[in-house]
Design a protein around this motif. Structure first.
Motif, PDB file in Angstrom:
ATOM      1  N   MET A 179       0.819  -1.206   0.000  1.00 25.32           N
ATOM      2  CA  MET A 179       0.000   0.000   0.000  1.00 25.32           C
ATOM      3  C   MET A 179       0.855   1.259   0.000  1.00 25.32           C
ATOM      4  SD  MET A 179      -3.079  -0.537  -0.487  1.00 25.32           S
ATOM      5  CE  MET A 179      -3.518   1.182  -0.270  1.00 25.32           C
ATOM      6  N   GLY A 180       2.083   1.153   0.519  1.00 28.65           N
ATOM      7  CA  GLY A 180       2.965   2.311   0.516  1.00 28.65           C
ATOM      8  C   GLY A 180       3.627   2.557  -0.824  1.00 28.65           C
ATOM      9  N   ASP A 210      -1.845   3.881  -8.443  1.00 28.83           N
ATOM     10  CA  ASP A 210      -2.914   4.642  -7.796  1.00 28.83           C
ATOM     11  C   ASP A 210      -3.261   3.962  -6.471  1.00 28.83           C
ATOM     12  OD1 ASP A 210      -5.355   5.711  -6.965  1.00 28.83           O
ATOM     13  OD2 ASP A 210      -6.035   6.068  -9.013  1.00 28.83           O
ATOM     14  N   GLU A 211      -3.174   4.686  -5.383  1.00 29.00           N
ATOM     15  CA  GLU A 211      -3.433   4.103  -4.062  1.00 29.00           C
ATOM     16  C   GLU A 211      -4.841   3.531  -3.957  1.00 29.00           C
ATOM     17  OE1 GLU A 211      -3.488   5.304   0.695  1.00 29.00           O
ATOM     18  OE2 GLU A 211      -2.667   6.711  -0.786  1.00 29.00           O
ATOM     19  N   MET A 271      -7.418  -3.769  -5.023  1.00 30.69           N
ATOM     20  CA  MET A 271      -6.741  -5.066  -5.135  1.00 30.69           C
ATOM     21  C   MET A 271      -6.773  -5.826  -3.814  1.00 30.69           C
ATOM     22  SD  MET A 271      -3.423  -4.508  -7.589  1.00 30.69           S
ATOM     23  CE  MET A 271      -3.198  -2.745  -7.652  1.00 30.69           C
ATOM     24  N   LEU A 272      -6.665  -5.097  -2.702  1.00 35.55           N
ATOM     25  CA  LEU A 272      -6.714  -5.765  -1.406  1.00 35.55           C
ATOM     26  C   LEU A 272      -8.117  -6.263  -1.093  1.00 35.55           C
ATOM     27  CD1 LEU A 272      -4.318  -3.735   0.925  1.00 35.55           C
ATOM     28  CD2 LEU A 272      -3.868  -5.719  -0.516  1.00 35.55           C
ATOM     29  N   GLN A 288     -11.608   2.174   3.952  1.00 32.65           N
ATOM     30  CA  GLN A 288     -10.221   1.726   3.940  1.00 32.65           C
ATOM     31  C   GLN A 288     -10.171   0.267   4.400  1.00 32.65           C
ATOM     32  OE1 GLN A 288      -7.190   3.780   3.309  1.00 32.65           O
ATOM     33  NE2 GLN A 288      -8.800   4.873   2.237  1.00 32.65           N
ATOM     34  N   VAL A 289      -9.149  -0.435   3.962  1.00 37.94           N
ATOM     35  CA  VAL A 289      -9.002  -1.840   4.341  1.00 37.94           C
ATOM     36  C   VAL A 289      -8.734  -1.943   5.838  1.00 37.94           C
ATOM     37  CG1 VAL A 289      -7.501  -3.873   4.125  1.00 37.94           C
ATOM     38  CG2 VAL A 289      -8.210  -2.612   2.093  1.00 37.94           C
ATOM     39  N   ASN A 290      -9.445  -2.857   6.505  1.00 37.29           N
ATOM     40  CA  ASN A 290      -9.219  -3.139   7.919  1.00 37.29           C
ATOM     41  C   ASN A 290      -8.038  -4.107   8.006  1.00 37.29           C
ATOM     42  OD1 ASN A 290      -9.311  -4.475  10.495  1.00 37.29           O
ATOM     43  ND2 ASN A 290     -11.409  -3.745  10.765  1.00 37.29           N
ATOM     44  N   TRP A 291      -6.879  -3.595   8.413  1.00 36.14           N
ATOM     45  CA  TRP A 291      -5.657  -4.387   8.376  1.00 36.14           C
ATOM     46  C   TRP A 291      -5.714  -5.609   9.278  1.00 36.14           C
ATOM     47  CZ3 TRP A 291      -2.645  -3.799   4.493  1.00 36.14           C
ATOM     48  CH2 TRP A 291      -2.532  -2.551   3.880  1.00 36.14           C
TER      49      TRP A 291
END
Length: 242
Positions: A61-62, A140-141, A147-148, A180-183
Motif C-alpha cells: 500500500m505504501g 494509484d493508491e 486489489m486488497l 479503507q481496508v481493515n488491516w
C-alpha cells in the motif's frame, strides 16, 4: 453489447451466487479441523504468519512494490482480449506458485513456513498484472485498495466475504466513500483461510506434492476472483456510458 459481453453478464450472475452462498458441510467440517490444527501451532509461529501478512501489505500500500510497465499496451483492448491475456498470465503464475510450493514443501516445517511470504508475494504480483490488464494503474493508491479487497474476497470466511463483495460490487458508484481496508481483519482472515492441505505442506515427504498442488489451486482461486471483479467494473462502466 456483443454476444461475448452478454455471456459474461450471465457468468457474473452465477459467480455472485457462488460468492454469496454459504460453505457446504464438507467445507465447514474441514475448516473446523484446520482451525484445530492451527491452534496446535506455537504462538510464535502464528504471530509470525500474522506479521508477515501485515508487513507485506503495508509495503504494497505504501507503493514500495516494484510496478514494471505502465499498462498502456492494454488500453484499446476489448473485454474478450483482456480476459484471454489474463488467462495466459494466470497460467504462468500458477506454474510459478506450484514450483515454489514444491520446493519449500520438500524442506519440512522451516521451508514450509518460508512458503507463506513467498506465495503472498506471488499473489500480489499477479494482482498488479491483473489490474494493468483491465486498465487500472497499480500506482494509484485507490486501485491498490481495490486489489486488497479482491484479495479478501478470495481468502475470507463466509460472513466477511459477503461484506467484501458488496463493497466491490458498488465500487464504481461510491468510489469516494469506499472504506479503507481493515488491516487486522485482513491479516486474520487470510491466516485463518490457509487450507487444511496447506498445513500438510509442513509435513516432510508429502510436503512437496501437497505444496505444489495447493499453491496452484490458491492462484486459481485468486485468478477467478480478480477476473470477475474487474469484469464487473468493466461492465458497470459500460452501462454508465450507455
Amino acid at each position: 453489447m456483443d454476444s461475448y459481453e452478454l455471456r459474461i453478464q450471465y457468468e457474473l450472475s452465477r459467480w455472485k451466487q457462488k460468492v454469496m452462498s454459504d460453505s457446504n458441510i464438507f467445507q465447514t467440517s474441514a475448516k473446523k479441523v484446520q482451525l484445530k490444527l492451527q491452534s496446535l501451532l506455537p504462538e510464535q509461529i502464528q504471530d509470525l504468519l500474522t506479521k508477515t501478512v501485515k508487513n507485506m501489505m503495508v509495503l504494497f500500500m505504501g507503493g514500495s512494490t516494484v510496478f514494471n510497465g505502465s499498462g498502456e499496451e492494454y488500453e484499446a483492448l476489448t473485454l474478450r482480449e483482456r480476459d484471454l491475456i489474463l488467462d495466459k498470465k494466470l497460467n504462468e503464475y500458477k506454474k510459478i506458485s506450484a514450483v515454489e510450493g514444491a520446493g519449500t514443501g520438500a524442506g519440512g516445517i522451516l521451508l514450509g513456513l518460508a512458503d507463506f511470504p513467498l506465495l503472498l508475494g506471488i499473489k500480489i504480483r499477479f494482482l498488479v498484472e491483473a489490474a494493468k490488464i483491465y486498465g487500472y494503474s497499480p500506482k494509484d493508491e485507490l486501485e491498490r485498495q481495490f486489489m486488497l479487497y479482491i484479495f479478501q474476497l478470495a481468502f475470507s470466511s463466509d460472513s466477511h466475504r459477503k461484506k467484501v463483495f458488496q463493497v466491490i460490487e458498488k465500487w464504481e458508484d461510491k468510489v469516494d466513500e469506499n472504506p479503507q481496508v481493515n488491516w487486522e481483519q485482513l491479516q486474520l482472515e487470510y491466516r485463518d483461510h490457509i487450507d487444511l492441505a496447506k498445513l500438510l505442506q509442513l509435513v516432510p515427504i508429502i510436503g512437496a506434492p501437497v505444496g505444489a498442488y495447493v499453491n496452484y489451486q490458491l492462484l486459481e482461486q485468486l485468478g477467478e476472483t480478480a477476473k470477475n471483479a474487474y469484469r464487473m467494473r468493466y461492465m458497470k462502466k459500460k452501462e454508465d456510458i450507455i
